[in-house]
Design an enzyme around this catalytic site. Structure first.
Site, PDB file in Angstrom:
ATOM      1  N   VAL A  16       0.842  -1.198   0.000  1.00  0.00           N
ATOM      2  CA  VAL A  16       0.000   0.000   0.000  1.00  0.00           C
ATOM      3  C   VAL A  16       0.878   1.250   0.000  1.00  0.00           C
ATOM      4  CG1 VAL A  16      -1.748   1.302   1.289  1.00  0.00           C
ATOM      5  CG2 VAL A  16      -1.876  -1.206   1.180  1.00  0.00           C
ATOM      6  N   TYR A  17       1.950   1.195   0.779  1.00  0.00           N
ATOM      7  CA  TYR A  17       2.899   2.318   0.861  1.00  0.00           C
ATOM      8  C   TYR A  17       3.516   2.611  -0.504  1.00  0.00           C
ATOM      9  CZ  TYR A  17       7.379   4.593   1.980  1.00  0.00           C
ATOM     10  OH  TYR A  17       8.463   5.425   2.009  1.00  0.00           O
TER      11      TYR A  17
END
Length: 218
Positions: free
Chosen positions: A128-129
């Protein structure tokens, strides 16, 4: 120059503040917590209290008014969940870019990460990062009103900086001390010819000023 840094209490940001202030520049760091202010003052920076997860474009633009360079070095940090990867690593970077454009600050430098990619697959928080950072980078690159540079360091370490790096469009995997990342950012702030470049950074054999000068304008 006046340089405003988002994420002013971060590990890279505080190193950068020391370098810039010792170089004679006026530095301000955007922080979320009042108790972080003394650390910024010790680094030679003016603390500016503002939460980029809730601030408006107008509020951030007011902070950036009169700045020569805006540096986005904020991050949700290790231990934060997927939601804050989006609200900080993506949305706050977008907000800071919009505010810089509104305030007429053309020079905009982003501290991204190697592997940032809006299309990155996977469901882990780190995935997600990487998507959040990639989406933010894509947004900034689409800003015609900004002279942007995106810096994507490899694995960050707290080793003492050696001042020797490899700075290229694609370096391959590697690590780099935070000291050297800050040194590259300080050099970039004074090198507008690095605008329009997305660069990877790892430790190498080229002195920081030479590495930045060599890549500038490419």
């Amino acid at each position: 120059m006046r340089i405003v840094i988002a994420g002013g209490h971060g590990q890279i940001a505080r190193r950068l503040e020391r370098l810039l202030s010792s170089g004679g520049h006026e530095v301000a760091g955007v922080i979320r917590k009042p108790e972080q202010g003394d650390d910024l003052r010790e680094a030679g920076a003016e603390p500016v209290l503002m939460d980029l997860e809730s601030a408006s474009v107008e509020e951030v633009a007011a902070v950036l008014q009169g700045a020569d360079v805006a540096v986005f070095a904020a991050g949700a940090g290790p231990g934060s969940g997927a939601e804050r990867k989006d609200t900080v690593d993506r949305a706050a970077a977008v907000l800071f870019a919009d505010a810089a454009e509104r305030a007429g600050v053309r020079r905009y430098i982003v501290v991204s990460t190697m592997g940032a990619d809006a299309g990155h697959e996977g469901d882990d928080v780190f995935d997600v990062y990487l998507r959040a950072k990639g989406a933010a980078d894509d947004y900034v690159r689409g800003k015609s009103g900004l002279d942007w540079t995106i810096l994507r360091p490899g694995t960050l370490t707290n080793d003492a900086g050696k001042g020797l790096v490899r700075l290229e469009a694609a370096t391959g995997r590697g690590s780099v001390p935070r000291d050297d990342v800050a040194a590259v950012l300080a050099e970039m702030a004074e090198t507008p010819a690095t605008a329009g470049l997305t660069l990877e950074l790892v430790s190498g054999g080229v002195p920081v000023p030479v590495a930045v000068k060599d890549i500038a304008g490419n």
